[in-house]
Structure formats: structure tokens, C-alpha cells
Design a protein around this motif. Structure first.
Motif, PDB file in Angstrom:
ATOM      1  N   LYS A  77      25.084  34.656  39.365  1.00  0.00           N
ATOM      2  CA  LYS A  77      25.361  35.736  38.422  1.00  0.00           C
ATOM      3  C   LYS A  77      26.751  35.599  37.815  1.00  0.00           C
ATOM      4  N   ARG A  78      27.680  35.009  38.594  1.00  0.00           N
ATOM      5  CA  ARG A  78      29.071  34.904  38.155  1.00  0.00           C
ATOM      6  C   ARG A  78      29.647  33.567  38.584  1.00  0.00           C
ATOM      7  N   PHE A  79      30.619  33.116  37.811  1.00  0.00           N
ATOM      8  CA  PHE A  79      31.355  31.894  38.133  1.00  0.00           C
ATOM      9  C   PHE A  79      32.851  32.199  38.030  1.00  0.00           C
ATOM     10  N   VAL A  80      33.592  31.785  39.034  1.00  0.00           N
ATOM     11  CA  VAL A  80      35.041  31.931  39.004  1.00  0.00           C
ATOM     12  C   VAL A  80      35.641  30.535  38.827  1.00  0.00           C
ATOM     13  N   LEU A  81      36.518  30.395  37.830  1.00  0.00           N
ATOM     14  CA  LEU A  81      37.118  29.110  37.486  1.00  0.00           C
ATOM     15  C   LEU A  81      38.597  29.121  37.854  1.00  0.00           C
ATOM     16  N   VAL A  82      39.004  28.166  38.666  1.00  0.00           N
ATOM     17  CA  VAL A  82      40.408  28.066  39.056  1.00  0.00           C
ATOM     18  C   VAL A  82      40.852  26.615  38.981  1.00  0.00           C
ATOM     19  N   GLY A  83      42.162  26.425  38.855  1.00  0.00           N
ATOM     20  CA  GLY A  83      42.729  25.087  38.887  1.00  0.00           C
ATOM     21  C   GLY A  83      42.971  24.629  40.311  1.00  0.00           C
ATOM     22  N   TRP A  84      43.190  23.345  40.458  1.00  0.00           N
ATOM     23  CA  TRP A  84      43.404  22.785  41.793  1.00  0.00           C
ATOM     24  C   TRP A  84      44.682  23.318  42.432  1.00  0.00           C
ATOM     25  N   ASP A  85      45.617  23.797  41.600  1.00  0.00           N
ATOM     26  CA  ASP A  85      46.913  24.265  42.098  1.00  0.00           C
ATOM     27  C   ASP A  85      46.951  25.777  42.309  1.00  0.00           C
ATOM     28  N   CYS A  86      45.782  26.369  42.493  1.00  0.00           N
ATOM     29  CA  CYS A  86      45.675  27.810  42.758  1.00  0.00           C
ATOM     30  C   CYS A  86      45.193  28.025  44.190  1.00  0.00           C
ATOM     31  N   TRP A  87      45.740  29.049  44.843  1.00  0.00           N
ATOM     32  CA  TRP A  87      45.270  29.405  46.177  1.00  0.00           C
ATOM     33  C   TRP A  87      45.126  30.922  46.250  1.00  0.00           C
ATOM     34  N   CYS A  88      44.480  31.407  47.275  1.00  0.00           N
ATOM     35  CA  CYS A  88      44.243  32.848  47.364  1.00  0.00           C
ATOM     36  C   CYS A  88      44.511  33.355  48.771  1.00  0.00           C
ATOM     37  N   ASP A  89      44.774  34.663  48.868  1.00  0.00           N
ATOM     38  CA  ASP A  89      44.862  35.316  50.173  1.00  0.00           C
ATOM     39  C   ASP A  89      44.094  36.640  50.139  1.00  0.00           C
ATOM     40  N   CYS A  90      43.002  36.638  49.370  1.00  0.00           N
ATOM     41  CA  CYS A  90      42.062  37.760  49.362  1.00  0.00           C
ATOM     42  C   CYS A  90      40.726  37.236  48.861  1.00  0.00           C
ATOM     43  N   SER A  91      39.693  38.052  48.971  1.00  0.00           N
ATOM     44  CA  SER A  91      38.381  37.629  48.496  1.00  0.00           C
ATOM     45  C   SER A  91      38.296  37.713  46.976  1.00  0.00           C
ATOM     46  N   VAL A  92      37.396  36.948  46.412  1.00  0.00           N
ATOM     47  CA  VAL A  92      37.144  37.030  44.972  1.00  0.00           C
ATOM     48  C   VAL A  92      36.671  38.434  44.601  1.00  0.00           C
ATOM     49  N   ASN A  93      35.814  39.009  45.428  1.00  0.00           N
ATOM     50  CA  ASN A  93      35.308  40.360  45.154  1.00  0.00           C
ATOM     51  C   ASN A  93      36.445  41.361  45.033  1.00  0.00           C
ATOM     52  N   SER A  94      37.428  41.247  45.914  1.00  0.00           N
ATOM     53  CA  SER A  94      38.568  42.163  45.877  1.00  0.00           C
ATOM     54  C   SER A  94      39.427  41.927  44.642  1.00  0.00           C
ATOM     55  N   TYR A  95      39.696  40.673  44.348  1.00  0.00           N
ATOM     56  CA  TYR A  95      40.580  40.348  43.235  1.00  0.00           C
ATOM     57  C   TYR A  95      40.009  40.804  41.885  1.00  0.00           C
ATOM     58  N   PHE A  96      38.694  40.704  41.735  1.00  0.00           N
ATOM     59  CA  PHE A  96      38.055  41.075  40.469  1.00  0.00           C
ATOM     60  C   PHE A  96      37.343  42.425  40.538  1.00  0.00           C
ATOM     61  N   SER A  97      37.666  43.242  41.528  1.00  0.00           N
ATOM     62  CA  SER A  97      36.907  44.474  41.764  1.00  0.00           C
ATOM     63  C   SER A  97      36.902  45.417  40.565  1.00  0.00           C
ATOM     64  N   ARG A  98      37.989  45.456  39.810  1.00  0.00           N
ATOM     65  CA  ARG A  98      38.089  46.392  38.685  1.00  0.00           C
ATOM     66  C   ARG A  98      37.344  45.918  37.446  1.00  0.00           C
ATOM     67  N   VAL A  99      36.951  44.645  37.435  1.00  0.00           N
ATOM     68  CA  VAL A  99      36.300  44.066  36.257  1.00  0.00           C
ATOM     69  C   VAL A  99      35.040  43.290  36.651  1.00  0.00           C
ATOM     70  N   TRP A 100      34.457  43.663  37.763  1.00  0.00           N
ATOM     71  CA  TRP A 100      33.397  42.876  38.386  1.00  0.00           C
ATOM     72  C   TRP A 100      32.182  42.667  37.473  1.00  0.00           C
ATOM     73  N   ASP A 101      31.858  43.633  36.658  1.00  0.00           N
ATOM     74  CA  ASP A 101      30.644  43.546  35.844  1.00  0.00           C
ATOM     75  C   ASP A 101      30.911  43.115  34.400  1.00  0.00           C
ATOM     76  N   CYS A 102      32.101  42.635  34.120  1.00  0.00           N
ATOM     77  CA  CYS A 102      32.420  42.152  32.769  1.00  0.00           C
ATOM     78  C   CYS A 102      31.954  40.699  32.605  1.00  0.00           C
ATOM     79  N   ASP A 103      31.660  40.316  31.381  1.00  0.00           N
ATOM     80  CA  ASP A 103      31.152  38.968  31.121  1.00  0.00           C
ATOM     81  C   ASP A 103      32.242  37.906  31.138  1.00  0.00           C
ATOM     82  N   PHE A 104      33.442  38.274  30.718  1.00  0.00           N
ATOM     83  CA  PHE A 104      34.483  37.268  30.539  1.00  0.00           C
ATOM     84  C   PHE A 104      35.834  37.882  30.896  1.00  0.00           C
ATOM     85  N   VAL A 105      36.360  37.514  32.062  1.00  0.00           N
ATOM     86  CA  VAL A 105      37.606  38.095  32.577  1.00  0.00           C
ATOM     87  C   VAL A 105      38.665  36.998  32.654  1.00  0.00           C
ATOM     88  N   VAL A 106      39.848  37.314  32.140  1.00  0.00           N
ATOM     89  CA  VAL A 106      40.919  36.312  32.048  1.00  0.00           C
ATOM     90  C   VAL A 106      42.242  36.897  32.555  1.00  0.00           C
TER      91      VAL A 106
END
Length: 215
Positions: A77-106
Motif C-alpha cells: 500500500k505504501r513505499f518509504v524511500l530513503v538514502g543509504w546515509d539515513c538511519w532511524c530510531d523510531c518506526s516508520v508508522n510513528s514517523y509518518f503518523s500525521r500523514v499516513w494516508d497521504c499519497d505523496f509525503v516529502v
């Protein structure tokens, strides 16, 4: 062919290199996405255009070529695109929670009527009828797209007429032309940028850039 539909797939841009520090950093960065998103599929996307003398910065083309090559076997349903030089310390769901149902988030949007941005000089390289849609997104990291957006953009973005453009101008413009207006993730500026964010690691999220583990 599998009929399973994933809620989310993470795509990480990568390229062929023998630099051991770069490889170690990429491996560590990627592992954070695996650790914080259990059960979510993570794929490396090798950029086949990186050494092309004709095509400009091409991380976007690599992602959409991967999508076209795999869409008959991988459904999400969704694809998250990141560069090789990106890291995270939370879930994708949490990070995009405010825009979860949008088609194109930047992370951020650049408009020629409002913003001074280096890559707008390339507007003259756009087809005349496309120039009115010129929009930039920056940086090219921490982007979320619905399958609808991936499909529509993939059918357009690989056309030769767009090859000489910078990826951040090319994707923003084509998405806008296709009525997929970019929506800004309101928490991006705390952790994603071109340089080390001012907030450091105070806030959990996606962090960019980290190109070495030695600093």
C-alpha cells in the motif's frame, strides 16, 4: 507470484562501492530500519544510472525502475524511500503518523514563486507545457508514497525528456503535474537535512545524513 499485500515496504538507495567505511555505515544505517520495523520488508535499490554521462542525479529513477521491475511480484500500500546515509530510531508508522494516508509525503517543498533554490535553474530544461508545474522536494530522503503514486509517476518519470534534470526537481514536478501534490511531513526538520540537524538526536525519527560511523 504472491498475492500478499504489505502495508509498507522500505526501499533504501545504494550503489556499488568497495569503500569499507561506506559499506559499514550503510549496513549499520539499514539495520536500524530493520530493528525498528519488525516484519516490514526492506529492499536495497542499486542505482544503475549513477555513472551515466547523460542522466543527472538519479536516485528517483532507480526507485521507479525497481518498482516497475518488481510490481508484478511485490504488492504494498505504501513505499518509504530513503538514502543509504539515513538511519532511524523510531518506526516508520510513528514517523509518518500525521500523514499516513497521504499519497505523496516529502521532507520539504520548494516553489519557484516563493523559494530560492539552486536546482530551479533547470526549469528551462523542462518541456514547455510542464514548466508551470515546477516544484522541488528536498532532500531526497524520508519520502513516503502510496502505490497509486508510485504507479502513476513510474509511467512518466523514466521518459528520456526528463533525464537531464536533478532528481529533486524531476520528482516534485512530475508528481505535481499528475495532481499528486507533495505533502510535508511536519516533523521532518527535527532530524533530516543536508547537514547534522541542530537538534542532534533529541527527537526520535529519521536522521540524515550519516555517511560515516567514525564521526
Amino acid at each position: 507470484m504472491s498475492n500478499n499485500i504489505e502495508e509498507l515496504i522500505i526501499l533504501i538507495a545504494w550503489y556499488n562501492t568497495t569503500n569499507e567505511d561506506t559499506i559499514s555505515t550503510f549496513t549499520a544505517n539499514k539495520q536500524t530500519f530493520i530493528d525498528y520495523n519488525p516484519g516490514v520488508k526492506v529492499f536495497d535499490v542499486i542505482n544503475p544510472f549513477i555513472d551515466s554521462p547523460i542522466i543527472g542525479p538519479s536516485i528517483d529513477l532507480a526507485f521507479f525502475r525497481w518498482y516497475l521491475e518488481n510490481k508484478s511480484d511485490i504488492f504494498s500500500k505504501r513505499f518509504v524511500l530513503v538514502g543509504w546515509d539515513c538511519w532511524c530510531d523510531c518506526s516508520v508508522n510513528s514517523y509518518f503518523s500525521r500523514v499516513w494516508d497521504c499519497d505523496f509525503v516529502v521532507p520539504s517543498v520548494k516553489y519557484p514563486e516563493r523559494d530560492t533554490w539552486h536546482w530551479f535553474y533547470q526549469i528551462r530544461n523542462l518541456p514547455i507545457d510542464v514548466r508551470q508545474y515546477a516544484v522541488g522536494i528536498s532532500p531526497f530522503c524520508g519520502i513516503m508514497m502510496s502505490d497509486k503514486a508510485m504507479s502513476l509517476i513510474a509511467d512518466e518519470i523514466l521518459k528520456p525528456v526528463y533525464q537531464a534534470l536533478h532528481s529533486e526537481l524531476r520528482l516534485g514536478t512530475i508528481a505535481t503535474m499528475l495532481n499528486l501534490d507533495p505533502i510535508v511531513n511536519p516533523v521532518y526538520s527535527r532530524s533530516i537535512g543536508w547537514r547534522e540537524p541542530q537538534f542532534g538526536q533529541k527527537y526520535r525519527g529519521f536522521h540524515h545524513p550519516r555517511k560515516t560511523l567514525s564521526s
